[in-house]
Design an enzyme around this catalytic site. Structure first.
Site, PDB file in Angstrom:
ATOM      1  N   ALA A   1      42.987  44.730  47.765  1.00 22.52           N
ATOM      2  CA  ALA A   1      44.246  43.979  47.663  1.00 22.52           C
ATOM      3  C   ALA A   1      44.475  43.439  46.250  1.00 22.52           C
ATOM      4  O   ALA A   1      45.591  43.506  45.718  1.00 22.52           O
ATOM      5  CB  ALA A   1      44.243  42.833  48.667  1.00 22.52           C
TER       6      ALA A   1
ATOM      7  N   GLU B   1      37.182  38.968  38.684  1.00 23.72           N
ATOM      8  CA  GLU B   1      36.349  39.825  39.543  1.00 23.72           C
ATOM      9  C   GLU B   1      34.859  39.533  39.301  1.00 23.72           C
ATOM     10  O   GLU B   1      34.399  39.539  38.160  1.00 23.72           O
ATOM     11  CB  GLU B   1      36.640  41.305  39.281  1.00 23.72           C
ATOM     12  CG  GLU B   1      35.665  42.293  39.892  1.00 23.72           C
ATOM     13  CD  GLU B   1      35.430  42.119  41.399  1.00 23.72           C
ATOM     14  OE1 GLU B   1      36.396  41.891  42.143  1.00 23.72           O
ATOM     15  OE2 GLU B   1      34.259  42.198  41.821  1.00 23.72           O
ATOM     16  N   ALA B   2      34.138  39.324  40.417  1.00 20.53           N
ATOM     17  CA  ALA B   2      32.718  38.990  40.317  1.00 20.53           C
ATOM     18  C   ALA B   2      31.875  40.176  39.840  1.00 20.53           C
ATOM     19  O   ALA B   2      30.828  39.989  39.212  1.00 20.53           O
ATOM     20  CB  ALA B   2      32.213  38.507  41.672  1.00 20.53           C
TER      21      ALA B   2
ATOM     22  N   HIS C   1      34.515  47.045  59.088  1.00 22.40           N
ATOM     23  CA  HIS C   1      35.938  46.673  59.087  1.00 22.40           C
ATOM     24  C   HIS C   1      36.115  45.201  59.446  1.00 22.40           C
ATOM     25  O   HIS C   1      36.989  44.862  60.259  1.00 22.40           O
ATOM     26  CB  HIS C   1      36.717  47.534  60.076  1.00 22.40           C
ATOM     27  CG  HIS C   1      36.657  48.995  59.777  1.00 22.40           C
ATOM     28  ND1 HIS C   1      36.841  49.976  60.718  1.00 22.40           N
ATOM     29  CD2 HIS C   1      36.438  49.648  58.604  1.00 22.40           C
ATOM     30  CE1 HIS C   1      36.726  51.174  60.159  1.00 22.40           C
ATOM     31  NE2 HIS C   1      36.471  51.000  58.869  1.00 22.40           N
TER      32      HIS C   1
HETATM   33  C1  LIG Z   1      30.601  51.184  53.488  1.00 21.27           C
HETATM   34  C2  LIG Z   1      32.051  50.970  53.826  1.00 21.27           C
HETATM   35  C3  LIG Z   1      32.840  52.051  54.166  1.00 21.27           C
HETATM   36  C4  LIG Z   1      34.181  51.843  54.481  1.00 21.27           C
HETATM   37  N1  LIG Z   1      34.948  52.931  54.730  1.00 21.27           N
HETATM   38  C5  LIG Z   1      36.272  52.754  54.953  1.00 21.27           C
HETATM   39  C6  LIG Z   1      37.104  53.883  55.100  1.00 21.27           C
HETATM   40  O1  LIG Z   1      36.659  55.026  55.002  1.00 21.27           O
HETATM   41  N2  LIG Z   1      38.433  53.682  55.327  1.00 21.27           N
HETATM   42  C7  LIG Z   1      38.959  52.420  55.444  1.00 21.27           C
HETATM   43  O2  LIG Z   1      40.164  52.294  55.692  1.00 21.27           O
HETATM   44  N3  LIG Z   1      38.180  51.332  55.288  1.00 21.27           N
HETATM   45  C8  LIG Z   1      36.865  51.472  55.008  1.00 21.27           C
HETATM   46  N4  LIG Z   1      36.090  50.385  54.791  1.00 21.27           N
HETATM   47  C9  LIG Z   1      36.729  49.061  54.826  1.00 21.27           C
HETATM   48  C10 LIG Z   1      37.651  48.784  53.652  1.00 21.27           C
HETATM   49  O3  LIG Z   1      37.238  49.473  52.496  1.00 21.27           O
HETATM   50  C11 LIG Z   1      37.699  47.277  53.381  1.00 21.27           C
HETATM   51  O4  LIG Z   1      38.098  46.640  54.578  1.00 21.27           O
HETATM   52  C12 LIG Z   1      38.654  46.912  52.285  1.00 21.27           C
HETATM   53  O5  LIG Z   1      38.299  47.556  51.081  1.00 21.27           O
HETATM   54  C13 LIG Z   1      38.652  45.400  52.071  1.00 21.27           C
HETATM   55  O6  LIG Z   1      39.610  45.076  51.094  1.00 21.27           O
HETATM   56  P1  LIG Z   1      39.775  43.576  50.619  1.00 21.27           P
HETATM   57  O7  LIG Z   1      40.820  43.576  49.578  1.00 21.27           O
HETATM   58  O8  LIG Z   1      39.954  42.722  51.819  1.00 21.27           O
HETATM   59  O9  LIG Z   1      38.357  43.177  50.010  1.00 21.27           O
HETATM   60  P2  LIG Z   1      37.464  43.886  48.919  1.00 21.27           P
HETATM   61  O10 LIG Z   1      37.960  45.242  48.605  1.00 21.27           O
HETATM   62  O11 LIG Z   1      36.058  43.749  49.391  1.00 21.27           O
HETATM   63  O12 LIG Z   1      37.726  43.011  47.624  1.00 21.27           O
HETATM   64  C14 LIG Z   1      37.189  41.739  47.399  1.00 21.27           C
HETATM   65  C15 LIG Z   1      36.874  41.648  45.915  1.00 21.27           C
HETATM   66  O13 LIG Z   1      36.677  40.289  45.563  1.00 21.27           O
HETATM   67  C16 LIG Z   1      35.535  40.173  44.739  1.00 21.27           C
HETATM   68  N5  LIG Z   1      35.053  38.804  44.921  1.00 21.27           N
HETATM   69  C17 LIG Z   1      34.519  38.252  46.030  1.00 21.27           C
HETATM   70  N6  LIG Z   1      34.258  36.955  45.826  1.00 21.27           N
HETATM   71  C18 LIG Z   1      34.656  36.676  44.573  1.00 21.27           C
HETATM   72  C19 LIG Z   1      34.660  35.502  43.792  1.00 21.27           C
HETATM   73  N7  LIG Z   1      34.199  34.345  44.274  1.00 21.27           N
HETATM   74  N8  LIG Z   1      35.136  35.562  42.523  1.00 21.27           N
HETATM   75  C20 LIG Z   1      35.612  36.741  42.019  1.00 21.27           C
HETATM   76  N9  LIG Z   1      35.621  37.899  42.718  1.00 21.27           N
HETATM   77  C21 LIG Z   1      35.161  37.854  43.982  1.00 21.27           C
HETATM   78  C22 LIG Z   1      34.600  41.245  45.270  1.00 21.27           C
HETATM   79  O14 LIG Z   1      33.594  41.565  44.340  1.00 21.27           O
HETATM   80  C23 LIG Z   1      35.591  42.369  45.534  1.00 21.27           C
HETATM   81  O15 LIG Z   1      35.805  43.133  44.384  1.00 21.27           O
HETATM   82  C24 LIG Z   1      34.740  50.539  54.477  1.00 21.27           C
HETATM   83  C25 LIG Z   1      33.933  49.458  54.146  1.00 21.27           C
HETATM   84  C26 LIG Z   1      32.604  49.668  53.813  1.00 21.27           C
HETATM   85  C27 LIG Z   1      31.772  48.488  53.443  1.00 21.27           C
END
Ligand SMILES: Cc1cc2nc3c(=O)[nH]c(=O)nc-3n(C[C@H](O)[C@H](O)[C@H](O)COP(=O)(O)OP(=O)(O)OC[C@H]3O[C@@H](n4cnc5c(N)ncnc54)[C@H](O)[C@@H]3O)c2cc1C
Length: 544
Positions: free
Chosen positions: A15, A35-36, A471
């Site tokens: 996101a 970003e961490a 997920h």
């Molecule tokens: C192994 C695996 C396989 C998957 N495969 C799929 C798939 O094939 N298809 C699918 O649809 N979904 C898949 N998913 C799920 C999907 O990728 C995630 O649900 C999605 O990427 C989450 O997006 P997000 O923006 O919520 O969080 P994230 O993409 O996790 O982003 C959070 C970001 O914030 C950063 N962060 C955290 N805390 C801090 C802080 N305090 N300060 C600064 N930065 C910080 C993190 O380092 C990270 O970069 C998979 C997940 C995993 C773990």
């Protein structure tokens, strides 16, 4: 850029990269993205086949595990999360699934106006360039590349034929008009490379003078003046930095870290915050309502090895990885993840309740080479997955120290309805595996094995192997913690935009849903949403 920012985005994951990119399209807006983790250029991230190693070695990962799960024999569930630019979109399996239209209609009916499928469809189309071409359902000019990919293995055809013979629906585009059924898998891959939110959104925006990206920087808490957020505190290179924000703070730190950041800032369950010695700004159920899909993996031997095992011979595999990295072509540009089928197990269901993930390789597939390491015994697997489990968990602080990892309690199988539902999925998977279409490929059932037959035996096996499917979502849901514009209730200029914001789980893997939410949120932040139709340009300038 001056000393302050208009928008600060915490977390450059699925996101966060979308938000930073879209918000900085307005040249007058100063945007800081924190970003961490570090950069994402590693070949194992970029080349799709590399995902197998990322997963096994837990590279670019936060290293979290759940607390001991009381209904899973006290096991800790590994919780993988990307700690790198792109976040989990840089380490995930790249499956691209939206879920079912009925999921979004349910959201809108249950307190999330504006998120019905009709309303979110333009945003789904906006994120993608679908290789199958633009149509009523699919986008043709968005930043994320989406391709239908299937490895060249007859076992996949046999699997689809088995699904058809068993009476399940068929589909040639589960993100299109027919969302449930057996068919081809879709992946966020473009020109043979992972299409993550960095490559699709952030990199094309990287040259903008109004966007600053701070890597290896960890946000610790939001700074408030009364109920107004005025900045964020973060640590980078051993220093504590306080960055002021004139307009908004947007938390995109993911399903565990966004609630952690809110709680560290005084927004969360009041009793829990007081226990941690944190001054309470607002008593909200932050961190409650944790959900994840739930699955158990069945495995079968494959007497005659398939083509993937040939590819895994170390010399061939290295050559293919290099070729894919340099030219974006060849077998290493495919994910070894297999096929997904979303199905309804009872007539009258509005949305699919079960997914079967099918893999044409065993869990311990590894590189091999004659005389050095023997090849593995080939196999295939079916993973029945509950798409709408009823069990709920929570995220809690381990301490008021921002550098501590949060505590994760999934509480899987805590709702009594989930175990029989998953058991039914296991029985259905078995029935599929033993269909005549798979006869030429199937040896013995190796997991759970032929001796596990009764309900009691299956339940015991499920408790010993079941896992969440990566997920996790819904820890700051619209309705209880956020308003429908993703603002934290009671705080005009703090939003949460990531998996936490989902009201409940959709019937599919959730990355595409989060991208869609982030696209729509960017327009909401900029106040430029006009009805249901996106008014911003679809593609990004400089996008590959
Ligand atoms: C192994 C695996 C396989 C998957 N495969 C799929 C798939 O094939 N298809 C699918 O649809 N979904 C898949 N998913 C799920 C999907 O990728 C995630 O649900 C999605 O990427 C989450 O997006 P997000 O923006 O919520 O969080 P994230 O993409 O996790 O982003 C959070 C970001 O914030 C950063 N962060 C955290 N805390 C801090 C802080 N305090 N300060 C600064 N930065 C910080 C993190 O380092 C990270 O970069 C998979 C997940 C995993 C773990």
């Amino acid at each position: 850029m001056g000393p302050g920012y208009d928008y600060i985005v915490a977390g450059a994951g699925t996101a966060g990269c979308v938000l930073a990119s879209r918000l900085s399209e307005d040249g007058a807006a100063r945007v800081l993205l924190i970003e961490a983790g570090g950069h994402d250029r590693h070949p194992l991230i970029q080349v799709p086949l590399g995902v197998a190693y990322l997963s096994k070695r837990r590279l670019f990962d936060w290293g979290c595990n759940s607390e001991p799960e009381p209904h899973l024999n006290g096991r800790r569930i590994p919780v993988r999360r990307g700690k790198v630019l792109g976040g989990t979109s840089s380490v995930n399996l790249m499956l691209f699934t939206r879920g079912h239209p009925g999921d979004y209609d349910r959201w809108a009916e249950n307190g999330a106006p504006g998120w019905s499928y009709q309303e979110v469809l333009p945003w789904f189309k906006r994120i993608e360039t679908f290789a199958g071409g633009e149509n009523t359902w699919r986008g043709g000019a968005g930043p994320i590349g989406v391709e239908c990919i299937r490895a060249n293995d007859p076992l996949y055809d046999a699997w689809i034929a088995a699904g058809k013979a068993a009476g399940y629906a068929q589909t040639n585009d589960y993100n299109g008009a027919q969302t449930d059924g057996f068919g081809c898998g879709q992946y966020s891959i473009r020109k043979g490379r992972r299409s993550s939110s960095v490559t699709a959104y952030l990199r094309p925006a990287a040259g903008r003078r109004n966007l600053r990206v701070a890597t290896n920087a960890r946000a610790g808490r939001i700074l408030f003046d009364g109920a107004r957020a005025v900045g964020i505190e973060y640590r980078q290179g051993g220093q504590t930095i306080r960055a002021p924000a004139a307009r908004e703070i947007i938390l995109c730190a993911g399903v565990f870290n966004s609630p952690q950041l809110l709680m560290l800032s005084g927004i969360g369950p009041a009793d829990h915050l007081r226990e941690q010695g944190i001054r309470v700004l607002a008593d909200l159920p932050v961190g409650e309502n944790l959900q994840d899909h739930l699955s158990a993996q069945l495995m079968f031997a494959r007497p005659k090895p398939g083509p993937f095992r040939d590819l895994m011979r170390a010399d061939r595999m290295m050559r293919c990885m290099l070729y894919a990295y340099l030219f974006g072509r060849g077998p290493a540009t495919r994910v070894p993840g297999g096929l997904q089928a979303f199905v309804k197990t009872a007539p009258g269901l509005r949305v699919p309740d079960m997914e079967f993930m099918f893999r044409a390789s065993p869990l311990d597939a590894h590189p091999w080479f004659p005389g050095i390491r023997p090849p593995y015994a080939d196999g295939f697997g079916i993973r029945p997955t509950l798409l709408h489990p009823r069990s709920r968990g929570r995220v809690r602080l381990a301490s008021a120290d921002p550098s501590a990892l949060p505590r994760i309690f999934f509480d899987l199988l805590s709702d009594p309805a989930d175990l029989p539902a998953l058991r039914d999925g296991v029985r259905r998977a078995r029935e599929l595996a033993f269909r005549v279409e798979l006869d030429p490929f199937r040896g013995q059932e190796t997991q759970p094995g032929p001796n596990v037959q009764s309900d009691g035996e299956l339940d015991a096996w499920i408790r010993s192997v079941a896992v969440a499917t990566h997920h996790p979502a819904c820890t700051c849901p619209i309705g209880a913690v956020l308003d429908p514009s993703l603002r934290v209730l009671g705080f005009d200029n703090v939003r949460v935009v990531d998996a936490s914001a989902m009201p409940d789980l959709v019937s599919g893997h959730i990355n595409a849903c989060i991208l869609m939410m982030a696209e729509r949120a960017s327009a909401l932040v900029r106040g430029i949403e006009a009805g249901a139709a996106p008014v911003m340009s679809t593609s990004l300038s400089g996008s590959p």
